[in-house]
Design an enzyme around this catalytic site. Sequence first.
Site, mmCIF file in Angstrom:
data_model
loop_
_atom_site.group_PDB
_atom_site.id
_atom_site.type_symbol
_atom_site.label_atom_id
_atom_site.label_comp_id
_atom_site.label_asym_id
_atom_site.label_seq_id
_atom_site.Cartn_x
_atom_site.Cartn_y
_atom_site.Cartn_z
ATOM 1 N N GLY A 13 30.588 29.970 -62.466
ATOM 2 C CA GLY A 13 29.710 31.020 -62.924
ATOM 3 C C GLY A 13 29.751 31.185 -64.420
ATOM 4 O O GLY A 13 30.391 30.413 -65.137
ATOM 5 N N ASP A 72 43.844 23.923 -61.430
ATOM 6 C CA ASP A 72 42.823 23.617 -62.435
ATOM 7 C C ASP A 72 43.282 24.040 -63.831
ATOM 8 O O ASP A 72 42.536 24.653 -64.581
ATOM 9 C CB ASP A 72 41.493 24.273 -62.055
#
Length: 927
Positions: free
Chosen positions: A584, A704
Amino acid sequence: MQKPEPCFLLSIIVFLCVFVLSVHSQNDDSSVMAILKKALNSKSDLQWNGSDICKWKYIQCNSGRVTAIHISSLNLQGSLPKELVQLSQLQTFQCNNNGLTGPVPYMPKSLQRLAINNNNFNSMPNDFFIGMTNLVDIRIDYNPFSQWNVPDSLQDCASLTSFSGMNASFVGKIPGFFGKDGPFQGLVYLALCFNYLEGELPGSFSGISLERLLVNGQQSMNKLNGTIAVLKNMTSLKQIWVHGNSFIGQIPDLSNHDQLSDVSLRDNQLTGVIPPSLTSLTSLTVVNLTNNYLQGSPPMFKDGVRVDNDMVNGNNRFCTKDIGKPCSPLVNTLLSAVEPLGYPKKLADSWKGNDPCPRGNDEWLGIVCSASPVNISVINFQHMGFSGNISPKFASLTSVTKLLFANNSLTGIIPSELTSMPLLKELDVSNNNLYGKVPSFRPEVVVKIDGNPNIGKDPPPASDSGDNSRGEVKKNTVGIIVGIVAGVVILLGLVAALFIKSRRKKLKHVSKVQIPNEIEVHPHHFEDGNAKKVSVAGGGIGSFSPSSSAQNGEAGNMVFSIQVLREVTDNFNERNILGRGGFGTVYKGELHDGTKIAVKRMESGIMGEGEKGLSEFKSEIAVLTKVRHRHLVALLGHCLDGNERLLVYEYMPQGPLSKHLFECKEDEGSKPLEWKRRLIIALDVARGVEYLHGLAQQIFIHRDLKPSNILLGDDMRAKVSDFGLVRLVPEGQASFETRLAGTFGYLAPEYAVTGRVTTKVDVYSYGVILMEMITGRKAIDNSQPEENVHLVTWFRRMLLNRDSFRKIIDPAIDVEEEALDSFRTVAELAGHCCAREPYQRPDMSNVVNVLAPLVEIWKPTDSSPADIYGLDLDMSLPQALHNWQALEGMSTINTSTSTTLRTGDYTQSSLPPAGGFANSFNSMDAR
Ligand SMILES: *[C@@H]1O[C@H](CO)[C@@H](O)[C@H](O)[C@H]1NC(C)=O
Ligand SMILES: *[C@@H]1O[C@H](CO)[C@@H](O)[C@H](O)[C@H]1NC(C)=O
Ligand SMILES: *[C@@H]1O[C@H](CO)[C@@H](O)[C@H](O)[C@H]1NC(C)=O
Ligand SMILES: *[C@@H]1O[C@H](CO)[C@@H](O)[C@H](O)[C@H]1NC(C)=O
Ligand SMILES: *[C@@H]1O[C@H](CO)[C@@H](O)[C@H](O)[C@H]1NC(C)=O
Ligand SMILES: *[C@@H]1O[C@H](CO)[C@@H](O)[C@H](O)[C@H]1NC(C)=O
């Protein structure tokens, strides 16, 4: 003729009155029953025909009044009419196992038995039980109620013997009133399974005569936690079902439980050896222990006891797989030595097998072995967050040369037995809370006792049995503080939001929740944004307000409305975009109170249809409400509105590390990061990830890590962000398989190939980040010649050659000669982190240990402390907190004390002794 007439009339009148009265009252029940009949949508099942309701099937009457209604399992639909409360002689109402819907109406005060379980009722009034003093037996299980607390009004039911509220959407804690604090003298059955309960078993259970306790399978994120020690004092128990929770600590002594037959402890985090009192219980018929961290010899139960079949293999930590086979003497000694520490889970987790000095890489945490003869040479329990006492049993480990217990929260004395250890060279107990005389060791033994304010002093009076409880108190302090702060903040929120006039009264309430003297310590703890996180988040941890229950009882974070977020981001204006990520776009915003926030708007389009995106969203909320650390970006709240999914974070003004590493060259405005800044950032990140990997209660893997997910504050201190891919390691497992996700260049080879993740996957990514920080090159740099595109490969090659070493250093850094050593150390560390085999890579705690001394050496001296350790003026606390501080005269909360812990950050141990309190926190979270 005149006489009998009035008499006759009178008797007629009397008769009529009686008739009318009785007809009237019967009419009452009849009309209510008629309403009930109609409301139930009965098919032909009920056969409620005829005018005499007392002849109706399933109904019992006494003197024409309805006393019992038994309409269970009749496939009934419809809902219950509110007129039921008028059946004022009703003692039993059973409508269980039907399909009834709607709210549960009030019932008459005459009621003794209520069974409405297994229906589709959607709610029950909180004050339902007010005045219901006759209720003995309550079953409300398995209804899709909206979330609620176990109602306080239940305390009116003083005759209660049985309460069954399984899968009844309860949130919050198990109320203490079920125990000694409450009115229930005769409670024998309590079932609260499959709710959303949190917190500990109430201490008030101690000494009650409950026979069946079923609290298994809580579905809240935290589940029930704490120890199960209170069961020791519940000697009437026949059945204990506490499985599927987060209980820790050891199984208590059960030797007085002569009726105990069914014990299910499986799927918790229990540690320690199985007490003989359990194996020798003669009344025992079933015992389930699978999936804990139980230690010692696998227990042998007598014939006829059913044991769950995975007890040995199912993730326990028994020293052998052979039931009844004793552990090696060394293991037994170690286990008894850590018993007074409460068998810490960290140790239980790592101590596998029957040999504390295993060959290969399965080293036992805290145990260092010598090579020949192979034996334990060092006990290193430093910085482990332990509380409890030092066991004299350590003295039996005669091969040991160093006992290192520094930087924990140990209490009690130094046992004199330790002086007999023949090879001992060093005993380090600094920074604990020990007292008493230091026994005299041989002169060549180095004894370090700094940082124990009471050492040399007499034990506190009446402390014989107090040691343990003091330990326990300390253990919980962080939780308590968090709870207090969260609680305070909820109250504050109410105050601020609703403008309740009685502000003072509320605050008095706060002090009743006990913010005792310790309060002046907690600014230390929550310095650096943590206080803000907790406060703005509105009680994310530890407390749960009914109003936030809409979120599945999980988050408890502030829920923002979409309107507010539109407003503060100027309707998601391009201008306010801070960055774009895989999930996003992140916008900047500013709340009315001046708090700057970052708003991540998930792109449902990108995330695919509904569910998947929703799971990332929930994962991030779940993780961030659970793990809070100064080096992890704090979640302030969220918003879920139709297709819009937004997460609100604290704002990190300096943006991602990637910008500072890779973009400053093009953009002349910003300076490249100096080496010492990079070191500090590297250490910050390491600490954040270390916390994720295990200092939090469970093990989380980030998956990540990369410079664009490391955000910097104005003080250039770093926080790890973006938890959308974080995975919780299933309890008791070290690795598991997942869908591959992450970013090329940072993926550990074994993960990329097999999809198996361990914490070492993060260590690899971290190593790549270190390489990037040293070299200023990106993990994958397509502008380089083919053989140098992959940073790790190139870096490894350069590292091999001493001469080429200087060439790897980012040309943007001014290399001072004396800093070369630290470059080399970090370069080597980076190399180890990116080792091909996961087991060759260090743990994050090792990384912290390597980096911390470097940062200390490089502690900046040129700028003023406030400049470097800066006060995040940008992230001002909500106005409410200031008001509160002013009222409470605690203006220190965010100013004078805030540098202290950061200094501790560098030196690991230099907190001023603000009681043992500061120490305990220091060792648990400050690392
Ligand atoms: C009650 O009434 C229903 C229909 O209204 C009928 O089918 C049933 O046979 C009646 N039962 C009795 C016992 O009269
Ligand atoms: C709880 O009840 C709901 C329906 O009310 C059901 O879907 C769910 O499976 C139940 N949970 C358990 C653990 O029984
Ligand atoms: C058990 O009861 C004893 C005596 O009342 C008390 O001292 C002890 O603290 C209790 N233990 C627990 C775990 O509640
Ligand atoms: C405990 O284990 C036994 C034997 O495997 C099993 O039959 C029983 O259902 C288990 N009980 C619970 C509560 O899990
Ligand atoms: C190892 O040390 C223990 C005491 O800690 C001792 O009993 C044992 O004999 C030693 N084992 C070997 C192989 O030296
Ligand atoms: C138990 O869980 C609550 C949140 O539900 C937390 O605040 C508390 O610290 C936990 N206690 C322990 C001992 O882990």
